[in-house]
Design a protein around this motif. Structure first.
Motif, PDB file in Angstrom:
ATOM      1  N   VAL A  82       0.840  -1.213   0.046  1.00 52.09           N
ATOM      2  CA  VAL A  82       0.054   0.048   0.094  1.00 52.09           C
ATOM      3  C   VAL A  82       0.901   1.203  -0.012  1.00 52.09           C
ATOM      4  O   VAL A  82       1.928   1.446   0.872  1.00 52.09           O
ATOM      5  N   GLU A  83       0.405   2.236  -0.825  1.00 57.03           N
ATOM      6  CA  GLU A  83       1.257   3.495  -1.041  1.00 57.03           C
ATOM      7  C   GLU A  83       0.166   4.734  -1.004  1.00 57.03           C
ATOM      8  O   GLU A  83      -0.489   4.784  -1.769  1.00 57.03           O
ATOM      9  N   HIS A  84       0.690   5.678   0.203  1.00 54.31           N
ATOM     10  CA  HIS A  84      -0.275   6.724   0.135  1.00 54.31           C
ATOM     11  C   HIS A  84       0.600   7.887  -0.691  1.00 54.31           C
ATOM     12  O   HIS A  84       1.776   8.213  -0.219  1.00 54.31           O
ATOM     13  N   ILE A  85       0.078   8.430  -1.487  1.00 50.31           N
ATOM     14  CA  ILE A  85       0.661   9.607  -2.281  1.00 50.31           C
ATOM     15  C   ILE A  85      -0.132  10.685  -2.432  1.00 50.31           C
ATOM     16  O   ILE A  85      -1.303  10.803  -2.375  1.00 50.31           O
ATOM     17  N   ALA A  86       0.206  11.770  -2.940  1.00 51.73           N
ATOM     18  CA  ALA A  86      -0.121  13.115  -3.340  1.00 51.73           C
ATOM     19  C   ALA A  86      -0.185  13.150  -5.124  1.00 51.73           C
ATOM     20  O   ALA A  86       0.958  12.679  -5.570  1.00 51.73           O
ATOM     21  N   LEU A  87      -1.328  13.176  -5.751  1.00 52.96           N
ATOM     22  CA  LEU A  87      -1.298  13.088  -7.055  1.00 52.96           C
ATOM     23  C   LEU A  87      -0.457  14.212  -7.531  1.00 52.96           C
ATOM     24  O   LEU A  87      -1.105  15.413  -7.559  1.00 52.96           O
ATOM     25  N   GLU A  88       0.488  13.715  -8.414  1.00 57.60           N
ATOM     26  CA  GLU A  88       1.197  14.640  -9.151  1.00 57.60           C
ATOM     27  C   GLU A  88       0.531  15.040 -10.806  1.00 57.60           C
ATOM     28  O   GLU A  88       0.211  14.014 -11.251  1.00 57.60           O
ATOM     29  N   GLU A  89       0.769  16.244 -11.181  1.00 54.88           N
ATOM     30  CA  GLU A  89       0.136  16.475 -12.605  1.00 54.88           C
ATOM     31  C   GLU A  89       1.088  15.483 -13.632  1.00 54.88           C
ATOM     32  O   GLU A  89       2.394  15.375 -13.379  1.00 54.88           O
ATOM     33  N   PRO A  90       0.537  15.267 -14.511  1.00 53.06           N
ATOM     34  CA  PRO A  90       0.999  14.427 -15.623  1.00 53.06           C
ATOM     35  C   PRO A  90       2.321  15.449 -16.175  1.00 53.06           C
ATOM     36  O   PRO A  90       2.114  16.603 -16.391  1.00 53.06           O
ATOM     37  N   LYS A  91       3.316  14.740 -16.235  1.00 50.38           N
ATOM     38  CA  LYS A  91       4.402  15.613 -16.831  1.00 50.38           C
ATOM     39  C   LYS A  91       5.124  14.548 -18.067  1.00 50.38           C
ATOM     40  O   LYS A  91       5.165  13.482 -18.129  1.00 50.38           O
ATOM     41  N   ALA A  92       5.849  15.274 -18.849  1.00 56.98           N
ATOM     42  CA  ALA A  92       6.518  14.692 -20.129  1.00 56.98           C
ATOM     43  C   ALA A  92       7.829  14.139 -19.603  1.00 56.98           C
ATOM     44  O   ALA A  92       8.731  14.905 -19.038  1.00 56.98           O
ATOM     45  N   TYR A  93       8.192  13.072 -19.589  1.00 58.25           N
ATOM     46  CA  TYR A  93       9.483  12.251 -19.354  1.00 58.25           C
ATOM     47  C   TYR A  93      10.269  12.480 -20.543  1.00 58.25           C
ATOM     48  O   TYR A  93       9.912  12.359 -21.544  1.00 58.25           O
ATOM     49  N   GLN A  94      11.789  12.529 -20.227  1.00 56.91           N
ATOM     50  CA  GLN A  94      12.638  12.326 -21.346  1.00 56.91           C
ATOM     51  C   GLN A  94      12.760  10.911 -21.487  1.00 56.91           C
ATOM     52  O   GLN A  94      13.263  10.102 -20.458  1.00 56.91           O
ATOM     53  N   GLU A  95      12.488  10.518 -22.453  1.00 53.73           N
ATOM     54  CA  GLU A  95      12.336   9.030 -22.994  1.00 53.73           C
ATOM     55  C   GLU A  95      13.610   8.661 -23.805  1.00 53.73           C
ATOM     56  O   GLU A  95      14.010   7.330 -23.972  1.00 53.73           O
ATOM     57  N   HIS A  96      14.006   9.656 -24.406  1.00 54.37           N
ATOM     58  CA  HIS A  96      15.226   9.190 -25.502  1.00 54.37           C
ATOM     59  C   HIS A  96      16.295  10.193 -25.423  1.00 54.37           C
ATOM     60  O   HIS A  96      16.058  11.539 -24.841  1.00 54.37           O
ATOM     61  N   ALA A  97      17.487   9.904 -25.755  1.00 56.44           N
ATOM     62  CA  ALA A  97      18.613  10.602 -25.662  1.00 56.44           C
ATOM     63  C   ALA A  97      19.380  10.399 -26.895  1.00 56.44           C
ATOM     64  O   ALA A  97      19.532   9.211 -27.498  1.00 56.44           O
ATOM     65  N   VAL A  98      20.659  11.295 -27.340  1.00 58.18           N
ATOM     66  CA  VAL A  98      21.511  11.005 -28.339  1.00 58.18           C
ATOM     67  C   VAL A  98      23.023  10.805 -27.342  1.00 58.18           C
ATOM     68  O   VAL A  98      23.370  11.631 -26.856  1.00 58.18           O
ATOM     69  N   PHE A  99      23.243   9.478 -27.946  1.00 57.25           N
ATOM     70  CA  PHE A  99      24.596   9.137 -27.320  1.00 57.25           C
ATOM     71  C   PHE A  99      25.598   9.391 -28.139  1.00 57.25           C
ATOM     72  O   PHE A  99      25.451   8.871 -29.188  1.00 57.25           O
ATOM     73  N   TYR A 100      26.974  10.343 -27.504  1.00 57.27           N
ATOM     74  CA  TYR A 100      27.777  10.291 -28.538  1.00 57.27           C
ATOM     75  C   TYR A 100      29.022   9.491 -28.092  1.00 57.27           C
ATOM     76  O   TYR A 100      29.310   9.117 -26.928  1.00 57.27           O
ATOM     77  N   HIS A 101      29.797   9.067 -29.121  1.00 58.95           N
ATOM     78  CA  HIS A 101      30.948   8.438 -28.798  1.00 58.95           C
ATOM     79  C   HIS A 101      32.189   8.863 -28.518  1.00 58.95           C
ATOM     80  O   HIS A 101      32.497  10.085 -29.226  1.00 58.95           O
TER      81      HIS A 101
END
Length: 234
Positions: A82-101
């Protein structure tokens, strides 16, 4: 039932009006949810504090499946976390990135180096470990230390790899104590940033339950002590 999420009444009513898959608590728990129409559903039960009615939420890829329960006590919830939380507004996560060598400087990662234009193609990533440096250490790491051997990268070499099947980088996030940005690193078995990507806002990374190491002299923030309420006499 995979987990019970308890909200206050106002948050529960808000969620009931529009269940967006972008809510952070759904994103954070997506690994424990599943849905097999006609078969097994692994659900979150969401209810309001002190109320009986509840909402059941399961997820399969980007599709949510919703159900309604009149009384949560009719479910067998023994052993269910069981987890008690406060509802956070939806937010856009960073899902992708550019990896350089083999980058040399932060400008090689954040698009400030004209000799390294940001390519259009980005790849997904998953943070397996967070390493927090002092702000000065992090500045030096960004400006001069990307090509240098770092003990903390050697220590967490098992946390970094590239999965060709899912085309996903499993990496270490390196950041400063007070920095908003960070650097995603796959040392590829070495002790320097052999592949690295820029994360402009660490608050938009999925870091729940990801272990955090504070590299000396960086220190974990002190936990504020909460005064326990005195139980009323009976």
């Amino acid at each position: 039932m995979a987990k019970v999420i308890v909200l206050n009444k106002e948050d529960f009513e808000k969620l009931s009006e529009d269940v967006s898959p972008e809510y952070p608590f759904l994103k954070d728990n997506r690994e424990i949810m599943s849905a097999s129409p006609g078969g097994l559903f692994r659900c979150l039960m969401v209810r309001a504090e002190g109320e009986k009615e509840n909402m059941l939420i399961a997820q399969r890829k980007d599709t949510l499946y919703l159900g309604y329960g009149r009384d949560y006590r009719s479910f067998d919830l023994q052993g269910v976390p069981v987890e008690h939380i406060a509802l956070e507004e939806p937010k856009a996560y960073q899902e992708h990135a550019v990896f350089y060598h083999r980058p040399s400087h932060i400008s090689d990662l954040n698009g400030q180096n004209p000799l390294r234009p940001v390519p259009e193609r980005q790849t997904c990533f998953q943070v397996e470990q967070v390493v927090v440096l002092s702000d000065e250490q992090f500045r030096q790491f960004q400006e001069n230390g990307l090509k240098d051997d770092q003990i903390f990268l050697f220590d967490y070499s098992d946390k970094m790899w590239f999965d060709p099947g899912s085309f996903c980088w499993h990496c270490v996030l390196v950041k400063g104590e007070n920095s908003r940005d960070g650097i995603l690193v796959d040392a590829e078995g070495y002790s320097y940033a052999r592949y690295a990507a820029f994360a402009p806002d660490c608050d938009k990374l999925r870091l729940q339950d990801v272990p955090v190491h504070y590299e000396y002299p960086a220190r974990a923030p002190e936990q504020k002590k909460t005064r326990k309420r005195k139980e009323p006499e009976r």
